[in-house]
Design a protein around this motif. Structure first.
Motif, PDB file in Angstrom:
ATOM      1  N   GLN A  49       0.828  -1.211   0.000  1.00 36.39           N
ATOM      2  CA  GLN A  49       0.000   0.000   0.000  1.00 36.39           C
ATOM      3  C   GLN A  49       0.864   1.264   0.000  1.00 36.39           C
ATOM      4  N   MET A  50       2.090   1.151   0.489  1.00 37.27           N
ATOM      5  CA  MET A  50       3.003   2.300   0.444  1.00 37.27           C
ATOM      6  C   MET A  50       3.277   2.703  -1.000  1.00 37.27           C
ATOM      7  N   ALA A  51       3.605   1.716  -1.837  1.00 43.29           N
ATOM      8  CA  ALA A  51       3.873   1.993  -3.254  1.00 43.29           C
ATOM      9  C   ALA A  51       2.601   2.400  -3.986  1.00 43.29           C
ATOM     10  N   LYS A  52       1.516   1.729  -3.660  1.00 43.71           N
ATOM     11  CA  LYS A  52       0.238   1.992  -4.337  1.00 43.71           C
ATOM     12  C   LYS A  52      -0.234   3.423  -4.102  1.00 43.71           C
ATOM     13  N   THR A  53      -0.247   3.857  -2.841  1.00 44.48           N
ATOM     14  CA  THR A  53      -0.727   5.203  -2.532  1.00 44.48           C
ATOM     15  C   THR A  53       0.208   6.275  -3.089  1.00 44.48           C
ATOM     16  N   SER A  54       1.512   6.007  -3.060  1.00 47.29           N
ATOM     17  CA  SER A  54       2.481   6.969  -3.602  1.00 47.29           C
ATOM     18  C   SER A  54       2.295   7.142  -5.103  1.00 47.29           C
ATOM     19  N   ALA A  55       2.067   6.031  -5.801  1.00 51.30           N
ATOM     20  CA  ALA A  55       1.853   6.097  -7.253  1.00 51.30           C
ATOM     21  C   ALA A  55       0.557   6.841  -7.580  1.00 51.30           C
ATOM     22  N   LYS A  56      -0.491   6.602  -6.813  1.00 52.55           N
ATOM     23  CA  LYS A  56      -1.764   7.274  -7.061  1.00 52.55           C
ATOM     24  C   LYS A  56      -1.660   8.774  -6.804  1.00 52.55           C
ATOM     25  N   LEU A  57      -0.866   9.165  -5.811  1.00 54.93           N
ATOM     26  CA  LEU A  57      -0.682  10.592  -5.540  1.00 54.93           C
ATOM     27  C   LEU A  57       0.056  11.284  -6.681  1.00 54.93           C
ATOM     28  N   THR A  58       0.877  10.538  -7.398  1.00 57.39           N
ATOM     29  CA  THR A  58       1.525  11.093  -8.590  1.00 57.39           C
ATOM     30  C   THR A  58       0.482  11.439  -9.644  1.00 57.39           C
ATOM     31  N   GLN A  59      -0.542  10.596  -9.786  1.00 55.97           N
ATOM     32  CA  GLN A  59      -1.633  10.884 -10.720  1.00 55.97           C
ATOM     33  C   GLN A  59      -2.393  12.143 -10.310  1.00 55.97           C
ATOM     34  N   LEU A  60      -2.587  12.308  -8.997  1.00 57.31           N
ATOM     35  CA  LEU A  60      -3.266  13.517  -8.509  1.00 57.31           C
ATOM     36  C   LEU A  60      -2.442  14.761  -8.839  1.00 57.31           C
ATOM     37  N   ALA A  61      -1.129  14.660  -8.663  1.00 56.42           N
ATOM     38  CA  ALA A  61      -0.244  15.784  -8.981  1.00 56.42           C
ATOM     39  C   ALA A  61      -0.270  16.099 -10.476  1.00 56.42           C
TER      40      ALA A  61
END
Length: 282
Positions: free
Chosen positions: A179-191
């Motif tokens: 979930q650490m990698a998953k949430t970090s990757a999704k936040l990149t999409q938000l950015a």
């Protein structure tokens, strides 16, 4: 010589029917300054001690009440439940631990998501609940953050994550760590969508949560006195064999070292959020 009083009966003579019992939860003793207040006074002060400003832990429903214009927001993703993928067992089976935590807390997992407005500005809030297995991050927490980000992108809304966690949930092993990698990757999409993300760290914010989404905000903010770190102070002290500086890992210490942008008192949270959302909107 006779005494000036006369004892009529030994012990307390009040009948059971006449006794007045204090309701449970009527009084609250501050863990910091030890002053005692009524729960009503504490609630009216946003669960902040009126004497020493100690910020008591509160749950997601109380944060939604403080933040949103309608005092509750609209809940999202309420149909996602945790699962025992691994058949994990320590002191008790994980599936039984989940049932017990759900009954005790009234929650389905350690995070709730809601959307609403803050002084008219749209905001999605994903808030962790420490009452559910120490706010530990499992697959449901990661999935709810992921879906909250997708919702923000589709509806062009800002995201706020309120962290309160002991770290990754060991009962889910690698599923939790991913979930650490998953949430970090999704936040990149938000950015990439140019939508703001505000990370609010409350007491405590530790472990894999700190090592992932909690520290990735466009603005990283915290409540006064919150414990923020990866490993706990005791583990660090035992590892490096040195005494730690005063206030180590407090929000004030972390701000001084440059890992935070701002400390916001809970009583000022909605007002400050409205200002920040207005700035982002411009």
């Amino acid at each position: 010589m006779s005494s000036w009083f006369k004892r009529i009966k030994q012990g307390i003579s009040t009948t059971t029917s006449e006794k007045k019992e204090a309701p449970d939860g009527l009084w609250h003793k501050c863990p910091s300054c030890k002053k005692t207040y009524t729960v009503r006074d504490l609630r009216e002060n946003y669960y902040v001690c009126p004497n020493c400003n100690f910020h008591n832990r509160i749950d997601s429903a109380e944060y939604f009440e403080i933040i949103f214009d309608d005092k509750k927001g609209e809940a999202l993703f309420t149909n996602i439940y945790p699962k025992d993928f691994l058949g994990f067992k320590d002191l008790k089976p994980y599936d039984q631990r989940l049932i017990d935590a759900q009954k005790k807390s009234g929650l389905t997992d350690a995070m709730r998501v809601a959307h609403g407005t803050v002084n008219g500005y749209g905001l999605v809030v994903a808030c962790m609940d420490f009452a559910f297995i120490g706010g530990s991050m499992g697959s449901v927490v990661g999935e709810k953050i992921s879906r909250a980000i997708d919702y923000c992108i589709i509806n062009k809304k800002a995201l706020m994550i309120i962290s309160k966690s002991g770290g990754a949930r060991m009962m889910e092993s690698a599923f939790s760590l991913m979930q650490m990698a998953k949430t970090s990757a999704k936040l990149t999409q938000l950015a990439d969508a140019k939508l703001p993300y505000i990370s609010l760290m409350t007491d405590p914010t530790t472990g894999g949560v700190t090592a992932s989404f909690a520290m990735l905000g466009d603005l990283n903010v915290a409540e006064p006195g919150a414990l923020i770190g990866f490993a706990g102070p005791r583990i660090i002290k035992e590892t490096i064999k040195k005494d730690l500086p005063p206030g180590f890992q407090s929000a004030e210490f972390v701000l001084e070292k440059g890992f935070l942008d701002l400390i916001i008192d809970r009583k000022e949270l909605k007002k400050q959020l409205a200002v920040l959302l207005e700035l982002f909107a411009k």
